[in-house]
Design an enzyme around this catalytic site. Structure first.
Site, PDB file in Angstrom:
ATOM      1  N   ASP A 355       0.865  -1.165   0.000  1.00 32.82           N
ATOM      2  CA  ASP A 355       0.000   0.000   0.000  1.00 32.82           C
ATOM      3  C   ASP A 355       0.916   1.234   0.000  1.00 32.82           C
ATOM      4  OD1 ASP A 355      -2.338   1.694   0.494  1.00 32.82           O
ATOM      5  OD2 ASP A 355      -1.530   1.875   2.518  1.00 32.82           O
ATOM      6  N   ASP A 556      -6.632  -1.373   4.707  1.00 25.95           N
ATOM      7  CA  ASP A 556      -6.241  -2.443   3.792  1.00 25.95           C
ATOM      8  C   ASP A 556      -6.607  -3.829   4.314  1.00 25.95           C
ATOM      9  OD1 ASP A 556      -4.893  -0.701   1.901  1.00 25.95           O
ATOM     10  OD2 ASP A 556      -3.403  -0.424   3.462  1.00 25.95           O
TER      11      ASP A 556
END
Length: 657
Positions: A355, A556
């Site tokens: 990410d 996430d």
């Protein structure tokens, strides 16, 4: 274990005096009866749990390693009964007695189990160390006065005083003062970190310098330290896929050995002279070989040795001890392993997906560019601040900080569009702030000049926010999230280890590529909405990649769960414990390299342990079949195998991550 040796040692001495020196202290019948009594006590006393385990596994048609020990000891004990029957004239037999060996086999087996139990205890030292970090008392301010109370008497909201050199007793927030805090017990980082008003602190860390007042936020089982202990305990109790493989081997191995032992006995009975030739060949070289037994006794001797040497007791230690030591070492270095299988899966990973925000970058975007297209800049900033005020998105917070607007106009009809931006009615004007997708959704015209200016900002690495008022573009805002200083070195190390690296982000393509270039990431997947990230991971797995996803552990979470290995980066008590299978406490990207090293070293130890657990057996079984292996020496070799596996796992503690 102690009781078994208390009986077995005198029997051993007595047996060796007779075998080696020919000293007979008692008539043979009396000696045999004492041997039977002693061996019977060891087998049916301390050894009874082993017999029960063997019986249960046999009933379920899944014979375990205890079956080999049970058959070996009971058969050896039976030889004594046969000899006694012969001495009393009840039966005709020239059988040799192995009664003393029965007690020795069980005693060595129980010693191996004791080693296993102690090994598990020693491997859990990391948990003990963590628990000793807890403070027992705290200085608390109540009714305006300072008093020292046990930590278990504190309540949420109490303010405690922590002076230099003291252990911070609770998870909480600094409400006054400034201190340098040693958090190495949680993060593995040796340098103290500064904690000031508004910062969170972790109970069990050390106040190295300065004095602070901390308001209690979590107590008891909810504290970070106790959650870490639970994680380590769960990881140490979990199973690794390779352990299931070893169990399947054992399920086949034990029946095969039983058949092999029976075949050994049969061959010795049917072809005694041929087998005796092999025995005599090594008579001078191997001192423990017995050549004066009758064929039936010799056949039993060889079959018994096969049963004993084939018992891979170390197999039960191979995976758990390495996993315990590895998870403990990880906890000491700020790497928390939630699931034991992550150790193996991480060693098999082929691609790392990162990410961007908060993982590769600081996660604190700042507005660095403001381009007014038309209108009064001050008024536009107020309108934008008012529209963004109801959003918790990091970019919205950055815009609020940049505008510095304290008194904002009233906002109506606020609406957030995931992955695109916001809309709000401010002072009777419709304010839009977001990317091109949001503008298209509301049919806002982006003329050539606006598009060119937006492209220029993106090419310079800025996330570009377009502001429109009543469907007319008024300003462009360039936002940048600085890369963490450790990120480029971490990405370089991961690539050198042979992994493919990818960045997965909802950011705009050009801005994302600029960040990726600075970080050194191989590939970029940009413009992905939060709910789409898990699908991207799923597609990568379908293409044949074994994927590790690295994220902040909150936004996430779906992608972390979908990945083969989810690595959650967190900081202190903000860490999202449930998000990943591996958690890096301090949020430092450099911890990823340490986690990879930990995985590789731990799994390497598991493979080594499994090899040594079987090595003695595979090498020594042929030796036992031809009669060159004494059953007692076979049991000693089995015990040494267990000791070797434990020692090999313990060496992992010395590994520097």
């Amino acid at each position: 274990m102690t009781r078994s040796w208390f009986v077995t040692l005198p029997l051993m001495i007595w047996m060796f005096l007779e075998m080696i020196f020919g000293i007979h202290l008692l008539p043979s019948l009396a000696m045999e009866l004492i041997m039977i009594a002693g061996a019977g006590y060891v087998i049916f006393g301390p050894g009874l749990p082993t017999l029960r385990s063997a019986f249960r596994s046999s009933l379920s048609l899944t014979p375990n390693m205890d079956v080999l020990i049970a058959l070996g000891t009971l058969a050896s004990l039976a030889t004594g009964l046969i000899v006694v029957g012969s001495e009393l004239g009840l039966i005709e037999s020239r059988f040799y007695s192995f009664t003393g060996i029965a007690a020795m086999i069980m005693a060595f087996h129980l010693t191996g189990r004791y080693i296993e139990t102690k090994a598990r205890g020693r491997a859990s030292e990391a948990i003990t160390k963590l628990l000793t970090l807890e403070a027992k008392t705290a200085r608390v301010i109540r009714n305006g006065a300072e008093r020292e109370v046990p930590v278990n008497e504190l309540t949420v909201g109490d303010v405690v005083i922590v002076r230099p050199g003291e252990t911070i007793p609770v998870d909480g927030v600094v409400v006054d003062g400034r201190a340098s805090v040693d958090e190495s017990m949680m993060t593995g980082e040796p340098l103290p970190v500064v904690r000031k008003e508004g910062d969170e602190v972790i109970g069990g860390t050390i106040n190295a310098e300065g004095s602070v007042r901390v308001q209690t936020a979590r107590l008891g089982e909810d504290t970070f330290l106790n959650r870490v202990v639970r994680l380590v305990e769960d990881a140490q109790a979990s199973r690794v896929p390779i352990q299931d493989f070893a169990d399947r081997i054992t399920a086949v191995f034990v029946p095969v050995i039983l058949v092999l032992s029976l075949l050994t006995f049969t061959v010795w009975v049917l072809f005694p002279e041929s087998m005796r030739t092999l025995l005599l060949f090594a008579e001078g070289a191997i001192p423990w070989i017995i050549t004066d037994l009758d064929p039936a006794s010799q056949a039993f001797f060889a079959a018994l040795a096969v049963l004993v040497i084939a018992c891979p007791c170390a197999l039960g230690l191979a995976t758990p001890t390495a996993l315990m030591v590895g998870s403990g070492l990880g906890a000491e270095n700020g790497i928390l392993i939630r699931k034991g299988e992550a150790i193996q899966r991480l060693s098999e990973v082929t691609a790392f997906v990162f990410d961007k925000t908060g993982t590769l970058t600081e996660g604190k975007p700042e507005v660095e560019k403001w381009v007014t297209i038309e209108g009064d800049e001050n008024r536009l900033k107020k309108l934008l601040a008012a529209a963004e005020n109801f959003s918790e998105h990091p970019v919205s917070r950055a815009i609020i900080r940049y505008t510095g607007t304290e008194q904002m106009p009233e906002t109506d009809q606020f609406q957030s569009f995931t992955g695109m931006g916001v809309q709000a009615l401010v002072q009777n004007s419709t304010v839009l702030a977001g990317n091109e997708d949001l503008m298209k959704q509301f049919n806002v015209d982006l003329d050539r000049a606006v598009s060119d200016e937006a492209d220029r900002l993106k090419q310079n690495g800025y996330t570009t926010i377009i502001m429109a008022v009543d469907n007319s573009v008024k300003a462009l805002i360039g936002v940048r999230d600085a890369i963490k200083k450790e990120t480029p070195a971490m990405i370089s190390s991961v690539r050198q280890m042979g992994y493919k690296t990818m960045m997965l982000t909802g950011d705009q393509e050009k801005a994302a590529r600029q960040i990726a270039n600075e970080a050194g990431v191989d590939e970029v997947i940009a413009g992905v909405k939060p709910d789409q990230k898990a699908s991207v991971i799923r597609d990568l797995k379908k293409s044949g990649s074994v994927v590790a996803m690295v994220g902040d552990g909150i936004n996430d979470a779906p992608a972390l769960s979908e990945a083969d290995v989810g690595i959650a980066l967190g900081t202190g008590t903000d860490i999202a414990i449930e998000a990943g299978s591996i958690i890096l406490v301090d949020g430092n990207p450099a911890g990823i390299v340490r986690a990879i090293t930990l995985s590789r070293e731990t799994f390497k130890k598991i493979r080594q342990n499994l090899f040594w657990a079987f090595f003695y057996n595979v090498v020594m079984i042929p030796v036992a079949v031809i009669g060159w292996m004494h059953p007692v020496l076979a049991e000693i070799a089995m015990a040494l195998s267990s000791i070797n596996v434990v020692g090999n796992s313990r060496r992992l503690q010395k590994k520097k991550l």
